[in-house]
Enzyme design. Structure first.
Site, PDB file in Angstrom:
ATOM      1  N   GLU A 197     -10.150  26.587  49.661  1.00  0.00           N
ATOM      2  CA  GLU A 197     -11.291  27.411  50.036  1.00  0.00           C
ATOM      3  C   GLU A 197     -10.676  28.728  50.488  1.00  0.00           C
ATOM      4  O   GLU A 197     -10.184  28.849  51.618  1.00  0.00           O
ATOM      5  CB  GLU A 197     -12.102  26.768  51.155  1.00  0.00           C
ATOM      6  CG  GLU A 197     -13.348  27.562  51.507  1.00  0.00           C
ATOM      7  CD  GLU A 197     -14.113  26.966  52.675  1.00  0.00           C
ATOM      8  OE1 GLU A 197     -15.359  26.979  52.633  1.00  0.00           O
ATOM      9  OE2 GLU A 197     -13.482  26.493  53.641  1.00  0.00           O
ATOM     10  N   ASP A 217      -9.878  23.212  53.633  1.00  0.00           N
ATOM     11  CA  ASP A 217     -10.903  23.985  54.306  1.00  0.00           C
ATOM     12  C   ASP A 217     -10.294  25.266  54.888  1.00  0.00           C
ATOM     13  O   ASP A 217      -9.222  25.223  55.497  1.00  0.00           O
ATOM     14  CB  ASP A 217     -11.527  23.129  55.413  1.00  0.00           C
ATOM     15  CG  ASP A 217     -12.620  23.835  56.171  1.00  0.00           C
ATOM     16  OD1 ASP A 217     -13.652  24.143  55.559  1.00  0.00           O
ATOM     17  OD2 ASP A 217     -12.434  24.095  57.377  1.00  0.00           O
TER      18      ASP A 217
END
Length: 834
Positions: A508, A471
């Site tokens: 990401e 993330d």
């Protein structure tokens, strides 16, 4: 029947009777087993276990079993197996059998003990030269091992190791399970410090009989980055399990701070291992563990748990996905949000879990057995069963920030252990906030980098995890002062680490501080990326925006403009994910509708590139409903036709909606739970999605590991050619809304040839596919412009295209053809819906 030992009390009201029946030893329990066996009875039971002797547990007289009691029995089972013995049980309740099953002890409750079929062996003995050297208030101690960090179970006790560079003193705090106050506090002697690691072995303590934390002495000087507070008991960031609120949503303040538990790494993996599927063959399914089965329609025994997901593996197999990407399962506190839903007054919870509390510990509230402290076994059982069905497991991990927030957040772990090391701090000692969540983890500090590496190694080694999605991974590219690094040490270490050498790494490639690296994330030949540019382009093209066709050529090709040196497998293609609209909402809403989040609809993204097809939200208009269904099929057709790695969002195979909420991070309710009733009401949609995945698996021309013409691999034989309504005449101008292409993979035997016509114009157009040779003819796999069941066929059942010179493609439709050798006898294709 010969009684070996007379019954003696193990706990209040519990009797243990040990006897023999033929060649087997029977341990009969009577009364409530609501705690671990007493030390005396543990010795009696263990002494009755002989190598190679069948052992039978008799539960006929047991009235109830607590978590601690069950754990005691499971440890006994492991001990027997370690000696080469066989264990079985009788008289167990259905509830007890079920709990054992979801914890991975499938054969514990067989009716009879099987015949021993292998040579028994004695368990290894502890080293006789490993002995205590110190003592404190009756506890036998010696200097510990500085690595690994955390609490490590040894044959003779537990080793505790915790890192802090700036602490002046460390104290181990021990609690009885669920007790408010500690039963012991043991200071680490100065001579037990190895460098900046406090390390101590405590002898003769039962890992099941305590919980632990640390007190750290040191300066409190926020301007210098130090926030030590000896009054706080801190969670070990390397704790293998965490005791705190094991029931979802239960804000029990009985325990005010989380505590660690030591866990024996003795799960029976049998022959399981990470699968190592080729990246180009992956079909990823992003799933929320709780939301997947929490809805009443799921029909599982333990809704919202690892065990519930276990029961739904047949659905994943039928759908055809071979990789699940689990949203965060590291321990976190769902109760940290202090707001209510303004529309109904219900308490909001942190549903997504991007606020990590314990990086080594699976979330207990996601386990049916969490209150029994069996979440580790339950999650490992899930991984093993997914692997048995050929499905890899990728974990969504959050190393960009922690749950402690900014200066006003709670002190739970890192802040009290060594705030100046673990967080990026301004010169004034305040927190940099590149995560948007209050703090930023100092990932490229050597000590923090090692923490991340060791954590991921642990999940690969002990949980057999196949990969990780990071993330806000661009934060991992930042120096301690926030500056992007040319050669970030952590990313390089992760890419080249020997333990992680076969692990899939997905970034990401952006963060909340404005660093956007899609296409140029530091990859070191290993990293793949969530391709946000793919999502944006496909959505724009889908709704008919002009100026998208030239970029669609790049996105369908695997984004060579972004990943030419890395290959198409560096691109994880997605149209929807947890963060944003579902696929049904992409075609049903022009704007976000996040009022239920309690932030005045100011949260969530505004650039959704969505189109409501004429009406905002739900409608009974059949024409709009038909158009929306067609657009959803168009989107998935593009996804599974594209080079790269496709990712499907949980529930998109059913057409699940979140009513326009594009940031449902705090919605733990039917808005986010998967309604399994949709499997029946949307059966044709599920069929379409399943057929697309099967088609992709059937045709290697759609999933190459390298770009055409690049060296190595078979993909040097892949030819991607671009067309318009006429072959070889692609219109890439800004006004075009039409694109066709042919993927041809040449081989020694038979070329694999797929053709697709994408008409995002609103009127029917006539396409002419390129001619095929070798006696082949075009057959129709899918046509989103016709009604079910003729909208799609399973691979091998495609009907013949009636007129290969004129392919009528309805407005806003996709047609997919495949070149086949023989005429199909199960129908013909007539081009356009009536």
């Amino acid at each position: 029947m010969l009684t070996i030992a007379s019954p003696r009390a193990s706990g209040p009201g519990l009797c243990v009777d040990i006897r023999s029946e033929g060649t087997a030893t029977v341990i009969a329990l009577a009364g409530p087993l609501d705690s671990a066996l007493s030390g005396e009875n543990q010795d009696r039971v263990m002494s009755a276990v002989k190598p190679g002797m069948p052992l039978i547990l008799d539960f006929t007289g047991v009235e109830k079993v607590s978590g601690a009691g069950l754990r005691c029995l499971l440890l006994l089972a492991r001990h027997v197996r370690g000696l080469g013995g066989i264990i079985s049980a009788r008289g167990a309740s259905d509830e007890l059998r079920t709990i054992a099953e979801v914890s991975g002890f499938h054969d514990l409750f067989r009716l009879t003990a099987p015949t021993l079929s292998f040579t028994a062996h004695q368990a290894a003995q502890a080293r006789p030269d490993f002995y205590p050297t110190h003592s404190h208030n009756g506890f036998a101690l010696r200097p510990g091992f500085p690595l690994p960090l955390g609490a490590t179970v040894l044959a003779h006790g537990v080793n505790f190791a915790v890192y802090s560079r700036h602490a002046t003193r460390c104290t181990l705090v021990l609690y009885k399970p669920d007790a408010k106050t500690p039963f012991a506090e043991i200071p680490f002697p100065p001579e037990f410090r190895v460098g900046d690691v406090h390390a101590m072995t405590v002898f003769y303590i039962d890992p099941e009989a305590f919980e632990y934390g640390y007190r750290m002495d040191g300066p409190f000087d926020p301007h210098e980055g130090h926030r030590f507070d000896r009054e706080r008991v801190l969670l070990d960031p390397a704790a293998r399990a965490i005791t705190w609120r094991p029931v979802w949503g239960c804000k029990d303040d009985h325990l005010t701070t989380p505590r660690g538990r030591a866990m024996a790494e003795d799960f029976d993996w049998e022959d399981d291992h990470t699968l190592g599927l080729p990246v180009e063959d992956l079909v990823i399914y992003e799933v929320h563990v709780r939301g997947f089965t929490r809805h009443a329609t799921s029909g599982v025994r333990f809704p919202g748990t690892y065990a519930g997901l276990y029961e739904k593996i047949p659905h994943l197999v039928e759908l055809g996905v071979n990789c699940v990407e689990l949203m965060p399962i590291f321990e976190y506190d769902e109760n940290e949000i202090d707001r209510v839903n303004p529309t109904d007054g219900q308490r909001l919870l942190d549903y997504w879990g991007y606020s990590t509390l314990g990086f080594y510990a699976p979330k207990a509230a996601y386990a049916a057995t969490g209150s029994s402290h069996l979440q580790v076994d339950e999650f490992k059982t899930l991984v093993k069963e997914l692997h048995r069905h050929g499905i890899e497991v990728i974990l969504d991990v959050v190393f960009n920030h922690t749950s402690e927030g900014n200066e006003n957040g709670p002190t739970l772990s890192f802040r009290g252990l060594d705030n100046a090391i673990y967080y990026m701090l301004t010169p004034e000692g305040r927190y940099y906030n590149f995560s948007g969540c209050g703090n930023t983890f100092n990932c490229n500090h050597p000590a923090v980098r090692n923490f991340v590496l060791n954590c991921l190694r642990y999940w690969v080694a002990e949980y057999h995890i196949d990969g990780f999605r990071f993330d806000l991974a661009s934060i991992l590219d930042r120096a301690p002062d926030g500056t992007p690094l040319a050669n970030p040490p952590l990313l390089e270490s992760l890419a080249l680490d020997p333990v992680l050498g076969r692990t899939k790494l997905i970034a990401e490639a952006w963060d909340a501080g404005g660093l956007y690296q899609v296409g140029h994330f530091p990859a070191y030949g290993r990293w793949a990326e969530w391709n946000g540019k793919y999502r944006d382009c496909v959505r724009k093209f889908l709704k008919g925006d002009m100026g998208q066709v030239a970029e669609m050529v790049q996105r369908i090709s695997g984004s060579p403009d972004l990943y030419y040196r890395r290959g198409p497998t560096a691109s994880v293609n997605f149209i929807t994910c947890h963060d944003g609209f579902t696929l049904a909402d992409v075609v049903s809403y022009n704007g976000k509708h996040n009022e239920a989040n309690g932030e005045q609809n100011c949260d969530g993204a505004n650039d959704n590139n969505s189109w409501n097809c004429g009406v905002e939200g739900a409608t009974d208009d059949p024409a709009i409903q038909t158009l929306r269904h067609r657009q959803m099929k168009n989107a998935l057709a593009m996804l599974f036709l594209s080079q790269g790695v496709p990712m499907l969002l949980m529930g998109d195979e059913f057409g699940r909606t979140q009513m326009g909420n594009n940031n449902a991070y705090c919605q733990d309710n039917e808005l986010t739970w998967l309604d399994w009733g949709l499997r029946q009401t949307s059966a044709e949609w599920f069929r379409f999605c399943r057929a697309l995945i099967a088609f992709r698996k059937t045709h290697p021309a759609l999933r190459q590991s390298r770009f055409s013409g690049s060296s190595g691999g078979m993909s040097g034989g892949l030819e991607l050619t671009w067309h318009g309504t006429q072959p070889w005449r692609a219109d890439l101008s800004g006004a075009s809304r039409v694109l066709a292409f042919q993927a041809r993979l040449r081989s020694e035997h038979a070329d694999d040839i797929v053709y697709a016509a994408l008409n995002m114009y609103w009127e029917t157009l006539s396409f002419e596919p390129p001619a095929v040779d070798d006696g082949r003819q075009w057959h129709v796999f899918a046509n989103t412009g016709v009604m079910p069941p003729n909208d799609v066929y399973m691979p091998g059942d495609e009907p013949l295209l009636e007129d290969p010179k004129q392919l009528l493609v309805s407005g806003r439709s996709v047609v997919i053809l495949v070149a086949c050798q023989k005429h199909r006898s199960d129908g013909t294709f007539r081009g356009e819906s009536s």
